[in-house]
Scaffold this active site. Structure first.
Site, PDB file in Angstrom:
ATOM      1  N   GLU A 100     100.979 -55.442 120.736  1.00 14.28           N
ATOM      2  CA  GLU A 100     100.066 -55.061 119.646  1.00 14.28           C
ATOM      3  C   GLU A 100     100.712 -55.235 118.275  1.00 14.28           C
ATOM      4  O   GLU A 100     101.380 -54.324 117.767  1.00 14.28           O
ATOM      5  CB  GLU A 100      99.591 -53.602 119.815  1.00 14.28           C
ATOM      6  N   LYS A 105      96.878 -57.385 121.776  1.00 14.93           N
ATOM      7  CA  LYS A 105      95.984 -56.439 121.086  1.00 14.93           C
ATOM      8  C   LYS A 105      96.124 -56.663 119.584  1.00 14.93           C
ATOM      9  O   LYS A 105      96.970 -56.057 118.923  1.00 14.93           O
ATOM     10  CB  LYS A 105      96.358 -55.001 121.476  1.00 14.93           C
TER      11      LYS A 105
HETATM   12  C1  5MM Z   1      94.923 -44.288 119.626  1.00 11.66           C
HETATM   13  O1  5MM Z   1      95.870 -44.479 118.582  1.00 11.66           O
HETATM   14  C2  5MM Z   1      97.019 -45.234 118.972  1.00 11.66           C
HETATM   15  C3  5MM Z   1      98.266 -44.466 118.790  1.00 11.66           C
HETATM   16  O2  5MM Z   1      98.593 -44.237 117.463  1.00 11.66           O
HETATM   17  P1  5MM Z   1      99.953 -43.435 117.087  1.00 11.66           P
HETATM   18  O3  5MM Z   1     101.088 -43.979 117.888  1.00 11.66           O
HETATM   19  O4  5MM Z   1     100.074 -43.704 115.617  1.00 11.66           O
HETATM   20  O5  5MM Z   1      99.717 -41.997 117.373  1.00 11.66           O
HETATM   21  C4  5MM Z   1      96.988 -46.604 118.269  1.00 11.66           C
HETATM   22  O6  5MM Z   1      98.124 -47.388 118.535  1.00 11.66           O
HETATM   23  C5  5MM Z   1      95.790 -47.337 118.787  1.00 11.66           C
HETATM   24  O7  5MM Z   1      96.006 -47.674 120.138  1.00 11.66           O
HETATM   25  C6  5MM Z   1      95.465 -48.612 118.053  1.00 11.66           C
HETATM   26  O8  5MM Z   1      95.743 -48.546 116.686  1.00 11.66           O
HETATM   27  C7  5MM Z   1      93.995 -48.873 118.233  1.00 11.66           C
HETATM   28  O9  5MM Z   1      93.283 -47.737 117.810  1.00 11.66           O
HETATM   29  P2  5MM Z   1      92.085 -47.948 116.773  1.00 11.66           P
HETATM   30  O10 5MM Z   1      91.690 -46.545 116.389  1.00 11.66           O
HETATM   31  O11 5MM Z   1      92.636 -48.757 115.630  1.00 11.66           O
HETATM   32  O12 5MM Z   1      91.029 -48.685 117.560  1.00 11.66           O
END
Ligand code: 5MM
Length: 338
Positions: free
Chosen positions: A174, A216
């Site tokens: 990602e 991702k």
């Molecule tokens: C769900 O949030 C994930 C974890 O974030 P942190 O490590 O900052 O707590 C994040 O990596 C998420 O998987 C991705 O950003 C995709 O989430 P969104 O909300 O952007 O779809």
């Protein structure tokens, strides 16, 4: 199952990935916005309610968990990974330890977590995980992202992915180019191109088998402060073009992050991409906020009203399932909600 089969199962047509791997700090922010106390019992209650919803079977191919969650036993009987597997989805785990300040670069970050990763992976495999996630973060501004950030994060992503495949799991790679900023859509295209190129360059050096990976990425969209808005058609065209030019064909699945887009916007854009998808990539969602925002609101209104929480989640999962096939419409949005 081979790694390639697992990757395809996670991104199967009509399905996508639920990103429920908010770290304790991130879930604290989400719960604060709905006035819910950030304690383990509430985190478990919210997540097991989602993982036990009817949409899981039809629209969710994999769920990304946080360290605390993969170890939890539900109040329904099975453990969290068992509950997810029961619905036919693959349990996965976020293994990075977060984006930390990058020494020598003002305000940029490097994602950490490689030390001891081999040992942690073995434990996660034994707990039921069959895929993992590591998120690198890149900011856009006049000076960023720097070559230092692009190179160091790609290197870490590749070392992570190689260790994960050694542990017989599928690495989700990602590299997130953030939406924050006033840059236009072409700048996003240009930065994402540089980031993807460096990632695949490093993955090759580290001999990662791309057939057993999932990408991702962010979509190609204008910055949130940009005055020039883009249509879903333009976003789709530029996103697909960028992916076709910069992602090797061996990669079986691409599952987007929602990155701060609204729920409907992220469904609409994914749908447009799939309408014109003439590549061999399975293109789908790996949304956190894009799948959970409405359900979270319902949870804030009444934590005990499982039906309403699940109804909201089922709706978003169904909409994104349709988008993963290019079959979403404004009407389906209204019909299903009603
Ligand atoms: C769900 O949030 C994930 C974890 O974030 P942190 O490590 O900052 O707590 C994040 O990596 C998420 O998987 C991705 O950003 C995709 O989430 P969104 O909300 O952007 O779809």
């Amino acid at each position: 199952m081979t790694l390639n089969e697992i990757a395809k199962k996670m991104c199967a047509k009509g399905k996508g990935i639920l990103a429920a791997d908010e770290s304790t700090g991130t879930i604290a922010k989400r719960f604060k916005s709905i006035n819910v106390e950030n304690i383990e019992k509430n985190r478990l209650n919210f997540r097991q309610t989602l993982f036990n919803s009817s949409a899981m079977k039809d629209y969710i191919g994999g769920v990304i968990l946080f360290d605390e969650t993969i170890r939890q036993k539900t109040t329904l009987g099975p453990s969290i990974p068992e509950l997810i597997s029961k619905h036919g989805a693959v349990p996965g785990i976020k293994v990075d330890k977060g984006a930390k300040p990058l020494a020598g670069s003002n305000t940029e970050t490097i994602t950490e977590g490689l030390d001891g990763l081999r040992e942690r992976l073995k434990e996660y495999y034994d707990l039921g995980a069959r895929f993992t996630k590591w998120r690198a973060v890149y900011k856009i501004s006049n000076e960023f992202p720097s070559a230092q950030s692009i190179k160091s994060n790609a290197h870490a992503l590749a070392r992570y992915a190689a260790l994960v495949q050694e542990a017989k799991m599928v690495p989700i790679v990602e590299p997130e180019v953030l939406m924050e900023g006033s840059h236009n859509i072409d700048k996003c295209y240009q930065v994402t191109t540089a980031v993807l190129n460096e990632c695949y360059n490093e993955l090759k050096i580290h001999k990662v088998d791309l057939k057993g990976t999932v990408l991702k990425p962010n979509m190609i969209i204008p910055g949130s402060e940009c005055k020039d808005k883009a249509s879903a058609e333009e976003i789709a065209k530029k996103t697909l073009d960028c992916l076709k030019k910069n992602v090797p064909e061996d990669v079986p699945g691409i599952a987007f992050l929602s990155g701060g887009q609204s729920e409907v916007e992220s469904s609409k854009n994914l749908n447009e991409i799939n309408k014109i998808n003439d590549s061999n990539f399975l293109i789908t969602f790996s949304y956190g906020r894009g799948l959970q925002a409405s359900a979270l609101k319902e949870f804030g209104k009444n934590q005990e009203n499982l039906e309403n929480i699940q109804k909201a989640f089922n709706h978003r999962a169904k909409m994104n399932g349709l988008s993963s096939k290019g079959e979403w419409t404004e009407d389906s949005e209204k019909e299903s909600a009603a």
